[in-house]
Motif scaffolding. Structure first.
Motif, PDB file in Angstrom:
ATOM      1  N   GLU A 197     -13.027  40.166  17.355  1.00  0.00           N
ATOM      2  CA  GLU A 197     -12.597  38.436  17.564  1.00  0.00           C
ATOM      3  C   GLU A 197     -12.115  37.870  18.127  1.00  0.00           C
ATOM      4  OE1 GLU A 197     -13.067  37.452  12.583  1.00  0.00           O
ATOM      5  OE2 GLU A 197     -15.218  38.783  13.413  1.00  0.00           O
ATOM      6  N   HIS A 201     -11.810  34.642  19.992  1.00  0.00           N
ATOM      7  CA  HIS A 201     -10.829  33.588  20.192  1.00  0.00           C
ATOM      8  C   HIS A 201     -10.263  33.376  21.163  1.00  0.00           C
ATOM      9  CE1 HIS A 201     -12.756  32.303  16.191  1.00  0.00           C
ATOM     10  NE2 HIS A 201     -11.754  33.799  15.328  1.00  0.00           N
ATOM     11  N   ILE A 468      -4.591  29.305  18.305  1.00  0.00           N
ATOM     12  CA  ILE A 468      -5.394  30.367  18.155  1.00  0.00           C
ATOM     13  C   ILE A 468      -4.259  31.682  17.795  1.00  0.00           C
ATOM     14  CG2 ILE A 468      -6.738  31.927  20.049  1.00  0.00           C
ATOM     15  CD1 ILE A 468      -7.789  29.445  21.576  1.00  0.00           C
ATOM     16  N   LYS A 472      -5.657  31.772  13.910  1.00  0.00           N
ATOM     17  CA  LYS A 472      -7.192  32.552  13.596  1.00  0.00           C
ATOM     18  C   LYS A 472      -6.909  33.722  14.206  1.00  0.00           C
ATOM     19  CE  LYS A 472      -9.939  29.014  15.667  1.00  0.00           C
ATOM     20  NZ  LYS A 472     -11.570  27.722  16.124  1.00  0.00           N
ATOM     21  N   CYS A 473      -5.674  34.126  14.928  1.00  0.00           N
ATOM     22  CA  CYS A 473      -5.635  35.562  14.990  1.00  0.00           C
ATOM     23  C   CYS A 473      -4.906  35.969  14.784  1.00  0.00           C
ATOM     24  CB  CYS A 473      -4.881  35.796  16.387  1.00  0.00           C
ATOM     25  SG  CYS A 473      -6.400  35.320  17.607  1.00  0.00           S
TER      26      CYS A 473
END
Length: 490
Positions: A197, A201, A468, A472-473
C-alpha cells in the motif's frame, strides 16, 4: 533282582511259551498266565488319575474239569454214577514221572510268572516315577521358558511404552511449533500489505516527486524480504506437515506393536500361571501339529527393535526440524524488523528532505511574492513617470506650435527655438526609455509570476508528497508486529 532290557522292551513282559514236549497242564489256571490284559486306549476327554491303578482289567477265570472219556459226553449225571471201570487190563494214560514233571513244570512256570510279575511291578513303579519326574521337569522347563518369554515381552513392552511416550511428546512439540509457524506466517501478511500500500500510495506523487528514491528502493526490498521469509516459512511448514505424518506413522506402528505385545503378554502370562489343578484346561487333539508361527525370536525382537529405531530416527529428524523452525522464526523476524527499520529511516530522511524543500520553496515563494509586489509598484511608478512626462511634452510642443505662427522674419531659429526642439526630443527620449523600462518591468513581472506559479505548483507537489509519506505511509507504518508475534508466540 536283575533288570533286563528297558521298561518298554523287557523280555519279562512277554511270558515264554510252554515247551511242546511237555504235556498240557491239567489245571485250567495256565490260561490266566497266557491271557494278558488287552490295551484299551483312553479317550482324550478321560481324566487320568494320579496313580494309574485302573489301567488293567482282571481276567475272568472259569475252571472246568475235562471229561475222562469221550463216551461220557452227553450222559446225565444219574447214568454216569456210579462209575465202574470196565477195563480188563492194566493201562494208564500218564506215568508218575509225567505227573511229577507236569507239577514241576507248573511250579517253575508259576514261579517264573510271579518273578516276572514282581519285576514288572517294580519296573512299572519306577517307570511311573521316572515319567512323573520327567513330566514335572518338562513342565517346569516349559513354565520357565514361558516366564522368560513373559519377561522378554515385558521388557520390549516397557521399551515400546517409553518410546511411545517420547514420540507422543515430540509429536505434540512439533505440532505446537507448526502452530507457531502458521501464526508467524499469518503475521507477515499485514507488513506485506502495508509495504504494498505504501508503494501504491507513493505512485500518487505528482510531477518531479515521482522519483525512484531510496524509500521506494527500500520498500521494494521490504516486499522481497517479506516474500522470501514467507516462502521459507511455507517450505518449513510443508516439511513440518510431512514430518508429523511420518511421526504418526511411526507412532501407529509402535501402538500396534504395543497392543500386540499386551495381548501376547496377557496370553503368555495366563499360560505361565496355568497348573495341573487350574480350571479351564482340556485336551486339544492335534494342536501340537498346528504350526501357526510366523516369526522366530530373532526376527520377533528385530521387528520391535526396528520399530523403535525407526521411531527414534523420526524423533531425531523432528527435533532437528523444530530447531530449524525456531532458528528460521528468529532469523525472519530479525530480517523483517531490520528492513522495516531501514524503510522507516528512509521515510524519515525523505520526509525531512521534502519538508526542507517545501520550506525553501515557501521562502522563495514569499520572496517572489514580495518582489512581484515591488515590481508592480515599480511599474506603476514608471507609468506615472510616463504620464508625468505628458504635460511638459505638451507644453514644449505647444510652444513650438505657437512660435510657428510668428510673422515673417520673426520665425527665427533662436536659442529658445533650439531649446524647445531639444526639450521635445529629450522628453520624447525620456518617454521612450521609460516605456522600454516599463516593458522590461512587465517582462520581469511575468517571469516573477511564472516563477511564483512554478513555486506554488512545486509547493503543492511537495505538500502532496509530504502528506503521502508522512501521513499515509508513516501513519500505516506506526504499528508493526512485535518480535513475539513474528516468532509465533501470540
Amino acid at each position: 533282582m536283575e533288570l533286563v532290557g528297558s521298561p518298554l522292551t523287557a523280555t519279562y513282559a512277554h511270558p515264554r511259551s510252554t515247551p511242546t514236549k511237555f504235556l498240557p497242564a491239567i489245571s485250567t489256571m495256565a490260561s490266566s498266565y497266557k491271557n494278558r490284559v488287552p490295551y484299551y486306549p483312553l479317550p482324550q476327554s478321560f481324566s487320568l488319575p494320579w496313580m494309574p491303578s485302573a489301567y488293567y482289567k482282571a481276567a475272568a477265570m472259569n475252571p472246568t474239569l475235562a471229561p475222562f472219556s469221550k463216551s461220557s459226553q452227553g450222559l446225565t449225571p444219574s447214568k454216569m454214577l456210579p462209575f465202574v471201570s470196565n477195563r480188563t487190563n492194566l493201562f494208564t494214560w500218564y506215568t508218575p514221572d509225567d505227573w511229577y514233571r507236569s507239577n514241576l513244570t507248573n511250579y517253575k512256570e508259576s514261579e517264573a510268572s510271579r518273578h516276572n510279575a514282581e519285576r514288572l511291578r517294580v519296573d512299572t513303579s519306577r517307570m511311573i516315577q521316572d515319567k512323573y519326574q520327567q513330566t514335572k521337569k518338562t513342565q517346569l522347563e516349559s513354565t520357565k521358558n514361558l516366564g522368560e518369554r513373559v519377561n522378554d515381552i515385558e521388557f520390549w513392552r516397557s521399551e515400546l511404552c517409553r518410546e511411545l511416550d517420547e514420540m507422543m511428546g515430540e509429536t505434540n512439540a512439533l505440532t505446537d511449533m507448526k502452530k507457531r509457524l502458521e501464526r508467524a506466517l499469518a503475521e507477515t501478511e499485514a507488513p506485506l500489505q502495508v509495504a504494498q500500500e505504501c508503494l501504491l500510495h507513493r505512485e500518487k506523487r505528482m510531477g518531479i516527486d515521482l522519483v525512484h528514491d531510496n524509500v521506494e528502493k527500500q520498500l521494494f526490498t521490504e516486499v522481497d524480504v517479506i516474500r522470501s521469509c514467507q516462502e521459507r516459512m511455507q517450505q518449513c511448514l510443508d516439511k513440518a506437515k510431512a514430518q508429523l505424518a511420518s511421526n504418526r506413522v511411526a507412532q501407529h506402528e509402535l501402538e500396534r506393536d504395543l497392543v500386540n505385545k499386551q495381548v501376547a503378554h496377557r496370553i503368555d502370562d495366563k499360560c505361565h500361571h496355568l497348573r495341573n489343578t487350574s480350571d479351564g484346561i482340556s485336551y486339544y487333539r492335534g494342536v501340537e501339529r498346528v504350526d501357526a508361527t510366523i516369526s522366530v525370536p530373532e526376527s520377533w525382537a528385530r521387528f520391535t527393535d526396528d520399530n523403535i529405531l525407526c521411531s527414534q530416527s523420526e524423533r531425531v529428524a523432528s527435533a532437528k526440524l523444530r530447531d530449524n523452525i525456531e532458528n528460521l522464526l528468529v532469523v525472519t523476524a530479525n530480517e523483517m524488523w531490520r528492513q522495516f527499520n531501514g524503510v522507516n529511516v528512509a521515510f524519515t530522511n525523505r520526509i525531512a528532505e521534502t519538508a526542507d524543500a517545501k520550506s525553501k520553496i515557501q521562502t522563495h515563494l514569499a520572496k517572489t511574492l514580495q518582489e512581484i509586489f515591488q515590481i508592480e509598484m515599480n511599474i506603476e511608478a514608471i507609468r506615472k513617470a510616463i504620464r508625468d512626462k505628458g504635460p511638459p511634452l505638451k507644453v514644449a510642443q505647444t510652444r513650438l506650435d505657437e512660435r510657428t505662427r510668428r510673422p515673417n522674419v520673426e520665425l527665427c531659429r533662436d536659442t529658445a527655438q533650439l531649446r524647445l526642439v531639444n526639450e521635445v526630443h529629450e522628453i520624447d527620449e525620456m518617454i521612450q526609455s521609460l516605456q522600454q523600462r516599463l516593458r522590461d518591468a512587465e517582462d520581469t513581472l511575468q517571469m516573477l509570476v511564472r516563477a511564483k506559479s512554478v513555486l506554488e505548483h512545486d509547493l503543492a507537489v511537495k505538500a502532496n508528497s509530504l502528506f503521502i509519506d508522512q501521513e499515509k505511509c508513516m501513519g500505516m507504518r506506526k504499528t508493526f508486529p512485535s518480535t513475539v508475534r513474528l516468532v509465533g508466540y501470540v
